[in-house]
Design a protein around this motif. Structure first.
Motif, short mmCIF file in Angstrom:
data_model
loop_
_atom_site.label_atom_id
_atom_site.label_comp_id
_atom_site.label_asym_id
_atom_site.label_seq_id
_atom_site.Cartn_x
_atom_site.Cartn_y
_atom_site.Cartn_z
N VAL A 143 0.82 -1.21 0.00
CA VAL A 143 0.00 0.00 0.00
C VAL A 143 0.86 1.27 0.00
N ASP A 144 2.12 1.17 0.44
CA ASP A 144 3.01 2.32 0.48
C ASP A 144 3.78 2.55 -0.82
N VAL A 145 3.64 1.66 -1.77
CA VAL A 145 4.36 1.79 -3.04
C VAL A 145 3.56 2.73 -3.95
N THR A 146 3.86 4.02 -3.79
CA THR A 146 3.17 5.08 -4.53
C THR A 146 4.21 6.03 -5.12
N LEU A 147 3.77 6.85 -6.08
CA LEU A 147 4.68 7.86 -6.62
C LEU A 147 5.11 8.83 -5.53
N GLU A 148 4.22 9.11 -4.61
CA GLU A 148 4.56 10.02 -3.53
C GLU A 148 5.77 9.52 -2.73
N ASN A 149 5.89 8.21 -2.58
CA ASN A 149 6.99 7.63 -1.80
C ASN A 149 8.19 7.20 -2.64
N PHE A 150 7.99 6.94 -3.94
CA PHE A 150 9.05 6.28 -4.72
C PHE A 150 9.46 6.98 -6.01
#
Length: 78
Positions: A57-64
């Motif tokens: 669920v944390d694999v997003t553009l915001e994080n990566f």
């Protein structure tokens, strides 16, 4: 353990064959430099280096989407 920006940049250049220069704010996915196949390898590297587990669920553009974002995200897990 933390993830250093220099280690991440070295991994991108040496293991994923990304041509330099890669800056801290270079858009990795939005620009097309990396794709979903690269993401799997990248997550494996991050999890091993930072000794952590990244929830899907944390694999997003915001994080990566950049080295800066990845390092900040991993730091937030500690």
């Amino acid at each position: 353990m933390t993830l250093a920006a220099d280690d991440l940049i070295s991994y991108l250049i040496e293991e994923l064959n990304i041509a330099p220069p890669i800056d801290l704010d270079t858009e990795l996915f939005s620009s097309g430099i990396l794709d979903s196949v690269s993401l799997v390898s990248l997550i494996g590297f991050i999890e091993e280096k930072a000794r952590t587990t990244i929830p899907p669920v944390d694999v997003t553009l915001e994080n990566f989407d950049s080295v800066d974002r990845i390092v900040a995200y991993v730091s937030s897990l500690e």
